[in-house]
Design a protein around this motif. Structure first.
Motif, PDB file in Angstrom:
ATOM      1  N   PHE B  47       0.843  -1.198   0.000  1.00 15.53           N
ATOM      2  CA  PHE B  47       0.000   0.000   0.000  1.00 15.53           C
ATOM      3  C   PHE B  47       0.881   1.253   0.000  1.00 15.53           C
ATOM      4  O   PHE B  47       0.646   2.200  -0.760  1.00 15.53           O
ATOM      5  CB  PHE B  47      -0.922  -0.003   1.218  1.00 15.53           C
ATOM      6  CG  PHE B  47      -1.436   1.366   1.589  1.00 15.53           C
ATOM      7  CD1 PHE B  47      -2.417   1.986   0.814  1.00 15.53           C
ATOM      8  CD2 PHE B  47      -0.908   2.054   2.684  1.00 15.53           C
ATOM      9  CE1 PHE B  47      -2.871   3.256   1.128  1.00 15.53           C
ATOM     10  CE2 PHE B  47      -1.346   3.332   2.991  1.00 15.53           C
ATOM     11  CZ  PHE B  47      -2.335   3.927   2.210  1.00 15.53           C
ATOM     12  N   ALA B  48       1.881   1.254   0.845  1.00  6.70           N
ATOM     13  CA  ALA B  48       2.756   2.428   0.950  1.00  6.70           C
ATOM     14  C   ALA B  48       3.461   2.701  -0.385  1.00  6.70           C
ATOM     15  O   ALA B  48       3.551   3.849  -0.822  1.00  6.70           O
ATOM     16  CB  ALA B  48       3.787   2.210   2.057  1.00  6.70           C
ATOM     17  N   ARG B  49       3.916   1.642  -1.031  1.00  6.28           N
ATOM     18  CA  ARG B  49       4.606   1.814  -2.326  1.00  6.28           C
ATOM     19  C   ARG B  49       3.631   2.324  -3.388  1.00  6.28           C
ATOM     20  O   ARG B  49       3.941   3.241  -4.151  1.00  6.28           O
ATOM     21  CB  ARG B  49       5.202   0.478  -2.778  1.00  6.28           C
ATOM     22  CG  ARG B  49       6.600   0.200  -2.209  1.00  6.28           C
ATOM     23  CD  ARG B  49       7.284  -0.892  -3.005  1.00  6.28           C
ATOM     24  NE  ARG B  49       6.504  -2.110  -3.092  1.00  6.28           N
ATOM     25  CZ  ARG B  49       6.505  -3.061  -2.162  1.00  6.28           C
ATOM     26  NH1 ARG B  49       7.244  -2.936  -1.091  1.00  6.28           N
ATOM     27  NH2 ARG B  49       5.762  -4.158  -2.314  1.00  6.28           N
ATOM     28  N   LEU B  51       0.827   3.945  -2.988  1.00  9.87           N
ATOM     29  CA  LEU B  51       0.416   5.325  -2.727  1.00  9.87           C
ATOM     30  C   LEU B  51       1.515   6.295  -3.182  1.00  9.87           C
ATOM     31  O   LEU B  51       1.236   7.340  -3.768  1.00  9.87           O
ATOM     32  CB  LEU B  51       0.111   5.518  -1.230  1.00  9.87           C
ATOM     33  CG  LEU B  51      -0.244   6.944  -0.802  1.00  9.87           C
ATOM     34  CD1 LEU B  51      -1.456   7.478  -1.571  1.00  9.87           C
ATOM     35  CD2 LEU B  51      -0.525   7.008   0.700  1.00  9.87           C
ATOM     36  N   ARG B  52       2.743   5.917  -2.922  1.00 11.99           N
ATOM     37  CA  ARG B  52       3.867   6.764  -3.343  1.00 11.99           C
ATOM     38  C   ARG B  52       3.840   6.962  -4.858  1.00 11.99           C
ATOM     39  O   ARG B  52       4.007   8.072  -5.380  1.00 11.99           O
ATOM     40  CB  ARG B  52       5.178   6.101  -2.921  1.00 11.99           C
ATOM     41  CG  ARG B  52       6.412   6.968  -3.035  1.00 11.99           C
ATOM     42  CD  ARG B  52       7.607   6.154  -2.567  1.00 11.99           C
ATOM     43  NE  ARG B  52       8.772   6.970  -2.283  1.00 11.99           N
ATOM     44  CZ  ARG B  52       9.658   7.329  -3.205  1.00 11.99           C
ATOM     45  NH1 ARG B  52       9.472   6.989  -4.463  1.00 11.99           N
ATOM     46  NH2 ARG B  52      10.713   8.058  -2.863  1.00 11.99           N
TER      47      ARG B  52
END
Lengths: 196, 541
Positions: B47-49, B51-52
């Motif tokens: 998710f973090a990747r 979103l980035r």
């Protein structure tokens, strides 16, 4: 603590981001993403909601990076975070006065799904009586392990005000807290007896 | 919890509040328990990747500031011209937002059209748009006011009841003409077509008790006033603009001075953009020279074999949008409006059937990923007109910023009630049910789809655009001939609108079907007591 690396300071990254430099904003994202995520998680207690809200927070931050004129980027970002959480809950007509998960009147089902549910049910009874900012201080100090100085920075307050607020909060909850904790965790009773 | 950590917290507190030391044991228990109750966080690196990556694709708005106060009309006329030109760019930017591309070009790509930017929807307390009942004024069931606006007076619609009492009724729309159509009193009203809608889709439950209604924000800002102030510094021949007060620029037009050139019109007040033909540049001289020679005119008619395939039309539209850097992030998959083909298929004399000279490709508006439809159930959104003589885009409308307010309204949850109203024709019934024989002219409706329906509220000379949650029932089976009704039956889900429709349905039951065509004039002349009386009107309560 803000970004302090050998290449660029946080302020330099912000200025670059304000010119449209995506890689600069990406560095700010890398530094703050997990911190914001954890903070939001403790205010929603659900992964999916947290992901939704965190997405919105960073989209807002990136889109409005030019409007940032404050002295503290982290304070600005946490303000967006707190407001986005509030907006998230208040979009439901039944939640007009809700600031976060801890304000919800009935969420036993939800609590049962999260870890430490038994402990959380007790904590919730304490948290629901606190103001939103008091809860944020509890979350930041005890769960996010931020120092008072860091909390003060994120909440745009001075350190003394944060400590005073925490003291009042502890005063407010300690009587009720101890009893509820004793009920929840009988082993504490021994400590209590020793204290008495 | 490590001892040092606990000590640190206590030391920090004691530093300010030494009196707390007297309650140290209490504090230790409390702090330890607060720490130990810390929930485990579920965190997904993917998710973090993702979103980035998404963030890096989102254009950021750059701040541009202009100072109009330094303008001096005599000295800085040239500079003023530059500012005006810049302002014209700013018009586009303000309405549709900047998108700084890699080419460093300003495009009219709507910043607000990025659907990922959910911040462009402001969530308001429930019921913020007031009662939605007045939205009925714009729907197919005419009200008294609507008849007047469509050119139909009460007199035109006067009929005599069986009891001899003169009254009026929304006859025009009762036969399916709908709002916005001019009705001539000499027109012959068609016989009521006898169709029964029958729901044959799957069972469904409506569990959601409330949903958001959206209101479009028009982005009206100070831009029009700023532009007017700047333009004031020019000496317009024949008039001194300084003599007018509180001026605002409401719209700006640009025209392409070339063959098949276009006119581009920014509507600042409405926050929208229209493109249409620069008429003088689209003339067909040979056709204009035909005079009264019908054979000559016929040579210029579009024939069925001239109409490009849907995919060819969509390619033309896509190329135009791409060429002009118009972002489609907030619009759904394109569809060709082929409604004319239904009527073409019904036509007995196909060779003489008039085929429209313009094809339309529709990119439905998406609000929170749900497509928007009009009150007939057809997709509503960005419409690209393609002139079939030149096979070129000749018009564009419906390009709007992604900027809404949202407010929750109570929904109807009784699916049986919804289906019953759908079988009556729904929101915009076109045909009054007069079937007397069982299973005569059945129009079958399939399982509905959730969508938003675009509505307008006209009040105090302004229009407000609302998007209402609704169910769209597709017509899945129709009689082989003669069905000119919509391809969809639409029912709003908002409870108060359903209540209104049901109330109107009861009023409809006071109408009796026509037996044969009758002119409106004939009705007004009062054919009292005859068998050709078109409508039995009961006095309204």
């Amino acid at each position: 603590m803000a970004i302090e690396n050998v290449v660029q300071t946080e302020n330099e990254l912000i200025k670059l981001a304000q010119t449209g430099d995506r890689s600069a904003f990406a560095k700010l994202y890398d530094f703050y993403m997990r911190k914001i995520y954890d903070f939001v998680y403790y205010k929603t207690m659900q992964k999916e909601q947290t992901e939704d809200i965190v997405s919105q927070i960073f989209l807002k931050a990136w889109k409005n990076i030019n409007s940032y004129q404050q002295n503290s980027f982290s304070a600005w970002l946490y303000t967006i975070a707190r407001n986005t959480v509030i907006d998230f809950y208040r979009q439901d007509k039944n939640n007009r006065n809700i600031d976060d998960f801890w304000d919800l009147a009935s969420n036993d089902d939800l609590l049962a799904k999260v870890n430490n549910s038994l402990q959380l049910q007790k904590i919730k009874k304490l948290m629901i009586n606190l103001k939103s900012e008091e809860r944020d201080i509890i979350i930041m100090r005890f769960w996010l392990d931020l120092s008072f100085k860091e909390i003060a920075e994120r909440l745009s307050k001075n350190e003394g005000a944060i400590k005073m607020s925490l003291k009042r909060t502890l005063d407010k909850i300690k009587g009720e807290a101890l009893w509820s904790l004793i009920i929840a965790f009988p082993q504490i009773e021994n400590i209590w007896k020793k204290m008495s | 919890m490590e001892k040092n950590e606990l000590e640190n917290i206590l030391d920090e507190l004691y530093h300010f509040y030494p009196e707390l030391k007297q309650k140290e044991q209490e504090l230790i228990v409390l702090i330890k328990e607060m720490k130990s109750s810390r929930p485990e966080i579920e965190f997904d690196e993917t998710f973090a990747r993702n979103l980035r990556q998404r963030l890096l694709k989102v254009p950021v708005k750059e701040t541009k500031k202009f100072n109009f106060n330094i303008m001096n009309k005599k000295i800085f006329i040239a500079a003023g011209s530059l500012v005006v030109i810049s302002l014209l760019f700013i018009v586009a930017i303000n309405i549709f937002g900047p998108n700084k591309t890699d080419d460093n070009l300003w495009s009219i790509t709507p910043l607000f059209n990025n659907k990922e930017e959910e911040s462009q929807i402001a969530y308001l307390p429930s019921g913020s748009f007031g009662s939605l009942s007045d939205l009925r004024m714009t729907s197919g069931d005419a009200s008294q006011e609507e008849m007047i606006t469509t050119g139909v007076s009460k007199d035109d619609l006067t009929a005599v009841s069986a009891e001899g009492k003169v009254d009026y009724s929304p006859v025009a729309t009762a036969v399916g003409m709908g709002a916005g159509m001019n009705i001539d009193a000499r027109m012959i009203l068609p016989i009521y077509a006898g169709f029964d809608y029958k729901y044959s889709g799957d069972e469904f439950n409506l569990e959601q008790t409330s949903a958001l209604v959206y209101r479009r924000l028009k982005n009206e800002n100070s831009l029009g006033r700023d532009l007017a102030r700047t333009l004031n510094s020019f000496n317009f021949p024949g008039i001194n603009l300084d003599t007018f007060s509180n001026l605002k620029v409401n719209s700006i037009s640009f025209g392409e001075d070339k063959e098949q050139g276009l006119l581009i019109n920014f509507e600042l007040k409405e926050g929208s953009l229209y493109i249409y033909e620069n008429w003088e540049k689209w003339r067909i001289a040979e056709r204009e020279a035909c005079g009264s020679n019908q054979a000559c005119w016929d040579r210029f008619r579009i024939r069925i074999e001239d109409v490009p395939t849907d995919s060819e039309l969509i390619t033309v539209a896509n190329n135009f949008l791409s060429e002009h850097k118009i972002d489609l992030a907030n619009y759904g998959e394109p569809q060709v409006d082929n409604q004319w083909r239904t009527y073409y298929e019904y036509a007995e004399d196909k060779a003489n059937y008039y085929i429209p000279e313009q094809a339309t490709v529709i990119y439905p508006i998406l609000i929170e990923d749900k497509p928007v439809r009009d009150q007939s159930g057809n997709y509503s959104g960005l419409r690209i007109g393609i002139n079939l003589f030149f096979n070129k885009v000749s018009s564009l409308n419906g390009l709007i910023p992604y900027n809404y307010e949202a407010s929750a309204y109570d929904l109807e949850t009784d699916s049986a009630r919804i289906i019953a109203l759908a079988e009556k024709g729904g929101w915009n019934r076109n045909f009054y049910n007069i079937s007397k024989e069982e299973n005569k002219n059945i129009v079958e409706l399939g399982t509905p789809e959730f969508s938003y329906v675009q509505m307008w509220r006209y009040k105090d000379n302004t229009s407000v655009e609302l998007f209402v949650p609704a169910l769209i029932f597709p017509v899945t089976k129709r009689p082989e001939i003669g069905y000119y009704g919509n391809n969809y039956v639409v029912l709003p889900l908002v409870k108060e609108l359903i209540d209104d429709i049901e109330k109107e349905e009861q009023n409809w039951n006071m109408l009796r079907p026509l037996d044969s065509p009758v002119s409106i004039n004939a009705i007004s002349e009062g054919l009292e007591g005859t068998s050709t009386m078109p409508v039995e009107i009961k006095a309204e309560e």
